[in-house]
Design an enzyme around this catalytic site. Structure first.
Site, PDB file in Angstrom:
ATOM      1  CB  SER A 160      -0.948  -0.038   1.206  1.00 15.97           C
ATOM      2  OG  SER A 160      -1.962   0.923   1.094  1.00 15.97           O
ATOM      3  CG  ASP A 361      -6.137  -3.509  -3.680  1.00 17.00           C
ATOM      4  OD1 ASP A 361      -7.015  -3.007  -2.942  1.00 17.00           O
ATOM      5  OD2 ASP A 361      -4.971  -3.088  -3.729  1.00 17.00           O
ATOM      6  CG  HIS A 421      -4.756  -3.079  -0.089  1.00 21.81           C
ATOM      7  ND1 HIS A 421      -4.296  -2.388  -1.184  1.00 21.81           N
ATOM      8  CD2 HIS A 421      -4.248  -2.425   0.993  1.00 21.81           C
ATOM      9  CE1 HIS A 421      -3.555  -1.370  -0.799  1.00 21.81           C
ATOM     10  NE2 HIS A 421      -3.504  -1.373   0.525  1.00 21.81           N
TER      11      HIS A 421
END
Length: 442
Positions: A160, A361, A421
């Site tokens: 991320s 994601d 994610h």
């Protein structure tokens, strides 16, 4: 700061017995942890697990540094106990721990994250340049204190927003190694579901959700309209405004999809829908959306309870995760700024760069990742784009495709199927396999 493995295992053993009864004991690998004052009043915490493999010693395996997202998410907490560390949140052994294939260094970064802390407001970072310079101080300290790792291949893995920081850190580390100010064998960086080009993510949310039947025509129009406002702010380099408009766009997505989970489109938000409360700042809302999931109550209780007691060096006035919202707030003006040019510089410098992304994601959707990759100025890109990807078997389900991969020279891209994610959380065996491939163990 060295610790005795026997004492460490006993501490974890007793904590697990108290909470859950007698656990299956993990193999006893070495650990170490410490603080580094990276700037005056800015204290960064790191935690190392030596590789614990039945077939190789730690000196024969790579060293991996893991950087969490947010900014404000804790690697020593979430990355460690929820994703890749030797024990899970219940202090049970993790079968897909990365410690079986590498020594793993968790760093609570930027300063103020997790057990890292600042003495005052001046200690917080406000951009990735400061984040990178802080990390260089920590790495210089680490490799000086642990000289046995100086000749071991060193990789930076990220997730991320951690990927945005990892890119900047990797570029500065490359320069520092060349100058001799940091002694290590830097071998590459892996950008997992990374916030490299925020606008490319934002502009593809609508088409991605529409193509997966999570938006109708009206919803697509709403999301597209919100995205255009973000785009205008970014193009005008009004990055703080862009962050605020990004928060508004998330609320539009949530309303039109009836609460899709930004981290995995096959699920809804795990708790209540996160619409803004009356009088709530957009920073507070973004913190609830993107930091609180990394600090769920059970993890917080673990970190501020048994783990804090085990570490025995956490200052009395420091709470794990206590400064997370401030970390995000101070970085908000830099949040929407892209670092694609940094990736280009890494590739041109010959650094091994890997992008890996979860199929499910949303917040950093694969479509958006592919868009910025295709705009790279790296000389190898035309050949890379002509390659067909290679299917990879899922280690947990032989004969079933778990990912696709494409590699050319010093750049690689992995498309991880059935993952959101947090790839290691969703597809642990596949993530471990990718780690081994990137670090040239397979």
């Amino acid at each position: 700061m060295a610790r005795f493995p026997q004492l460490i295992c006993l501490t974890l053993f007793l904590a697990a017995v108290v909470r859950h009864g007698l656990p299956s004991a993990p193999r006893s690998g070495g650990e170490a942890w410490d603080y580094v004052e990276v700037r005056a009043g800015a204290h960064m915490f790191w935690w190392l697990y030596y590789a614990d493999s039945p077939s190789a010693g730690y000196k024969d395996l790579p060293l991996v540094m893991w950087l969490q997202g947010g900014p404000g998410g804790s690697g020593t907490g979430f990355g460690n106990f929820e994703e890749i560390g030797p024990l899970d949140r219940d202090l049970q052994p993790r079968k897909t721990s990365w410690v079986q294939a590498a020594s793993v260094l968790f760093v609570d970064n930027p300063v103020g994250t997790g057990f890292s802390y600042t003495d005052g407001p001046d200690g917080f970072a406000t951009n990735v340049s400061t984040v990178a310079s802080d990390m260089l101080v920590l790495l210089q300290h680490f490799f000086t204190e642990k000289p046995e790792f100086q000749s071991i291949p060193f990789y930076i893995f990220s997730e991320s927003y951690g990927g945005k920081m990892a890119a900047a850190i990797s570029l500065e580390l490359t320069k520092a190694v060349a100058q001799g100010s940091v002694k290590c064998s830097f071998a590459g960086v892996a950008l997992g579901d990374s916030w490299i080009s925020p606008l490319d993510s934002v502009m593809t949310w609508g088409p991605y959700l529409y193509s997966t039947s999570l938006l109708d025509d009206y919803g697509l129009s709403d999301v597209t309209s919100a995205a255009e406002k973000v785009k205008q702010a970014v193009e005008n380099e009004e990055y703080l405004k862009a962050t605020e408009l990004w928060s508004v766009m998330e609320s539009v997505v949530e309303a039109d999809t009836d609460g899709v989970n930004f981290y995995n489109i096959l699920t809804q938000q795990p708790d209540e829908k996160l619409t803004s409360a009356a009088g709530e700042s957009f920073i507070a809302l973004l913190t609830r959306r993107h930091i609180h999931p990394l600090h769920r109550q059970s993890l917080s209780e673990l970190m501020n309870g048994p783990i804090r007691k085990k570490l025995a060096i956490i200052p009395q006035n420091v709470t794990w995760g206590g400064q997370a919202e401030q970390v995000f707030s101070f970085m908000a003006g830099d949040f929407m700024r892209p670092v694609v040019d940094v990736v280009d510089q890494l590739l041109t410098a010959g650094v091994n760069v890997t992008v890996y992304n979860g199929q499910l994601d949303l917040i950093v959707d694969t479509i958006g990742q592919e868009m910025w990759v295709k705009r790279l100025k790296w000389e190898g890109l035309p050949t890379f784009n002509k390659l067909r990807w290679t299917p990879l078997d899922d280690p947990a389900s032989p004969g079933v495709t778990g990912a696709f991969a494409k590699t050319y020279k010093n750049f690689a891209f992995y498309w991880i199927l059935r993952a959101g994610h947090m790839v290691p959380s969703d597809q642990g065996p596949m993530a471990l396999q990718v780690l081994k491939m990137i670090t040239q163990q397979d």
